[in-house]
Design a protein around this motif. Structure first.
Motif, mmCIF file in Angstrom:
data_model
loop_
_atom_site.group_PDB
_atom_site.id
_atom_site.type_symbol
_atom_site.label_atom_id
_atom_site.label_comp_id
_atom_site.label_asym_id
_atom_site.label_seq_id
_atom_site.Cartn_x
_atom_site.Cartn_y
_atom_site.Cartn_z
ATOM 1 N N ASP A 108 40.104 42.300 34.067
ATOM 2 C CA ASP A 108 39.031 42.215 35.061
ATOM 3 C C ASP A 108 39.451 42.745 36.431
ATOM 4 O OD1 ASP A 108 37.100 41.220 33.395
ATOM 5 O OD2 ASP A 108 37.266 39.143 34.062
ATOM 6 N N VAL A 109 40.757 42.809 36.683
ATOM 7 C CA VAL A 109 41.213 43.192 38.025
ATOM 8 C C VAL A 109 42.033 44.484 38.026
ATOM 9 C CG1 VAL A 109 41.184 40.803 38.837
ATOM 10 C CG2 VAL A 109 43.288 41.738 37.859
ATOM 11 N N SER A 189 37.874 50.321 39.003
ATOM 12 C CA SER A 189 37.022 51.409 39.502
ATOM 13 C C SER A 189 35.775 50.874 40.200
ATOM 14 C CB SER A 189 36.601 52.318 38.341
ATOM 15 O OG SER A 189 35.912 51.564 37.348
ATOM 16 N N ASP A 190 35.664 49.549 40.305
ATOM 17 C CA ASP A 190 34.493 48.946 40.941
ATOM 18 C C ASP A 190 34.468 49.254 42.435
ATOM 19 O OD1 ASP A 190 33.943 47.875 38.472
ATOM 20 O OD2 ASP A 190 34.876 45.934 38.923
ATOM 21 N N ALA A 191 33.268 49.406 42.964
ATOM 22 C CA ALA A 191 33.124 49.667 44.400
ATOM 23 C C ALA A 191 33.621 48.477 45.215
ATOM 24 C CB ALA A 191 31.661 49.969 44.732
ATOM 25 N N VAL A 192 33.332 47.277 44.723
ATOM 26 C CA VAL A 192 33.812 46.052 45.379
ATOM 27 C C VAL A 192 34.932 45.473 44.529
ATOM 28 C CG1 VAL A 192 33.197 43.754 46.192
ATOM 29 C CG2 VAL A 192 31.531 45.621 46.361
ATOM 30 N N GLN A 193 36.112 45.397 45.097
ATOM 31 C CA GLN A 193 37.270 44.919 44.351
ATOM 32 C C GLN A 193 37.240 43.396 44.191
ATOM 33 O OE1 GLN A 193 39.804 46.704 42.792
ATOM 34 N NE2 GLN A 193 38.357 48.361 43.209
ATOM 35 N N PRO A 194 37.684 42.892 43.038
ATOM 36 C CA PRO A 194 37.716 41.439 42.832
ATOM 37 C C PRO A 194 38.728 40.774 43.757
ATOM 38 C CG PRO A 194 38.869 42.578 41.060
ATOM 39 C CD PRO A 194 38.197 43.640 41.877
ATOM 40 N N THR A 195 38.413 39.588 44.174
ATOM 41 C CA THR A 195 39.329 38.802 44.998
ATOM 42 C C THR A 195 39.505 37.432 44.356
ATOM 43 O OG1 THR A 195 37.510 37.987 46.377
ATOM 44 C CG2 THR A 195 38.678 39.966 47.136
ATOM 45 N N GLY A 196 40.565 36.748 44.722
ATOM 46 C CA GLY A 196 40.838 35.440 44.149
ATOM 47 C C GLY A 196 41.237 34.438 45.209
ATOM 48 N N PRO A 197 41.364 33.185 44.826
ATOM 49 C CA PRO A 197 41.747 32.141 45.784
ATOM 50 C C PRO A 197 43.182 32.322 46.260
ATOM 51 C CG PRO A 197 41.713 31.280 43.543
ATOM 52 C CD PRO A 197 41.139 32.658 43.466
ATOM 53 N N THR A 198 43.427 31.868 47.463
ATOM 54 C CA THR A 198 44.772 31.934 48.031
ATOM 55 C C THR A 198 45.322 30.522 48.199
ATOM 56 O OG1 THR A 198 43.867 31.946 50.279
ATOM 57 C CG2 THR A 198 44.299 34.084 49.255
ATOM 58 N N THR A 199 46.616 30.432 48.358
ATOM 59 C CA THR A 199 47.277 29.141 48.540
ATOM 60 C C THR A 199 47.414 28.847 50.023
ATOM 61 O OG1 THR A 199 48.512 29.491 46.493
ATOM 62 C CG2 THR A 199 49.338 27.799 47.989
ATOM 63 N N PRO A 200 46.974 27.683 50.484
ATOM 64 C CA PRO A 200 47.054 27.379 51.919
ATOM 65 C C PRO A 200 48.501 27.254 52.392
ATOM 66 C CG PRO A 200 46.422 25.430 50.680
ATOM 67 C CD PRO A 200 46.391 26.569 49.712
ATOM 68 N N SER A 201 48.696 27.571 53.655
ATOM 69 C CA SER A 201 50.024 27.474 54.261
ATOM 70 C C SER A 201 49.979 26.507 55.434
ATOM 71 C CB SER A 201 50.490 28.852 54.752
ATOM 72 O OG SER A 201 51.639 28.730 55.573
#
Length: 322
Positions: A108-109, A189-201
């Motif tokens: 997917d990414v 190849s998607d116009a909008v790239q997938p993003t995911g959750p980040t870990t807080p600091s």
């Protein structure tokens, strides 16, 4: 055994002779503590032992995928896989579905594709051994290794050595893993790239918690899918997944407070609340109307119990209830 297996500790065959040379065991233990973000003491303290006892991947931790050379990746993006045998612990259809979903996490990414073959040669061969595991998450993690990724030091990453206790149907590939796999295979190849959750600091100056509550003398800071757990005796706060402690609780909660009389903690999200008795959920999701809120109240923004007044205050936009 832990350091031998995961940190390449070699048997010394005796004591280290020179005073200025660090004991190999201590050196490897410090390396392990640094990797997991623990206090680097070189001693088997409580938090180090607890980390060693957690369910984890069998691949060693030496090497980080931020430095994985491009040559360790497949030199193609269309890969085949074959299921050699099946586990008796799950129906075959469920196994096939879990494995397909685990591969989809990576396709997917990236430009990667995965095609199942039933005989002949293949790129990825899947075999089952005895053991209890959350198949989807373990498979997704191990497929990451097959694609060229090493372990991550980010405790929120899929490629973190310890397996998370996460609902597979709520799983979303973290940004740390997306960055790593795309560094090897490129973006989609998607116009909008997938993003995911980040870990807080803890060092993030813009850090905002979803809720903060006490629980039997400890402090709990909720943020996204995580909790920082702070013991009153001091020391570093532990970063955990919410589902490590309460598997049925949702992420991104709105409010929480402890009733010091009953010792229960009420956790709110949307128009629902859960009742915690220690680390057990004594009451599952219930409507907040059971607490006396009108039906037009759709969520609680914040809640706090003021002990010296004996009252609990619930905040909703520019209003409050008590």
């Amino acid at each position: 055994k832990y350091l031998t297996r995961f940190y390449d500790l070699k048997p010394t065959g005796g004591k280290v002779g020179r005073k200025n040379i660090k004991n190999p065991f201590t050196e490897k233990l410090e390396q392990m503590q640094k990797f997991f973000g623990l206090n680097v003491t070189g001693k088997l303290d409580r938090k180090t032992v607890e980390m060693m006892e957690k369910p984890r991947c069998g691949v060693h931790d030496i090497g980080q995928y931020s430095t994985v050379p491009k040559s360790s990746a497949w030199q193609k993006t269309d890969l085949t896989y074959k299921i050699v045998n099946f586990t008796p612990d799950m129906p075959q259809a469920d196994v096939e579905n879990s494995l397909a979903r685990a591969l989809k996490v990576w396709s997917d990414v990236t430009p990667l594709t995965f095609t199942r073959v039933y005989d002949g040669e293949c790129d990825i061969e899947i075999k089952f051994v005895v053991g209890e595991y959350n198949l989807f998450l373990v498979a997704a993690h191990e497929f990451g290794h097959s694609l060229g990724l090493h372990h991550s030091e980010d405790p929120g990453a899929l490629m973190y050595p310890n397996y998370p206790n996460t609902d597979p149907y709520r799983f979303k590939l973290p940004q740390d893993d997306i960055n790593a796999i795309q560094s090897l295979y490129g973006k989609t190849s998607d116009a909008v790239q997938p993003t995911g959750p980040t870990t807080p600091s803890k060092c993030d100056q813009n850090l905002v918690f979803d809720a903060v509550t006490t629980l039997r003398g400890e402090l709990f800071f909720f943020i996204n899918r995580f909790i920082w757990r702070k013991h009153p005796r001091g020391g570093e706060a532990d970063l955990l997944f919410i589902q490590n402690l309460w598997p049925a609780l949702p992420n991104d909660i709105d409010a929480a407070y402890e009733n010091p009389i009953t010792g229960e903690v009420l956790v709110f999200k949307g128009n629902l609340y859960w009742t915690l008795n220690g680390f057990d959920i004594s009451q599952g999701a219930r409507s907040i109307t059971r607490l006396g809120f009108p039906k037009n109240v759709k969520k609680i923004d914040a809640a706090v119990h003021v002990e010296h007044l004996g009252k609990t205050y619930f905040f909703v936009q520019n209003k409050y209830w008590r």
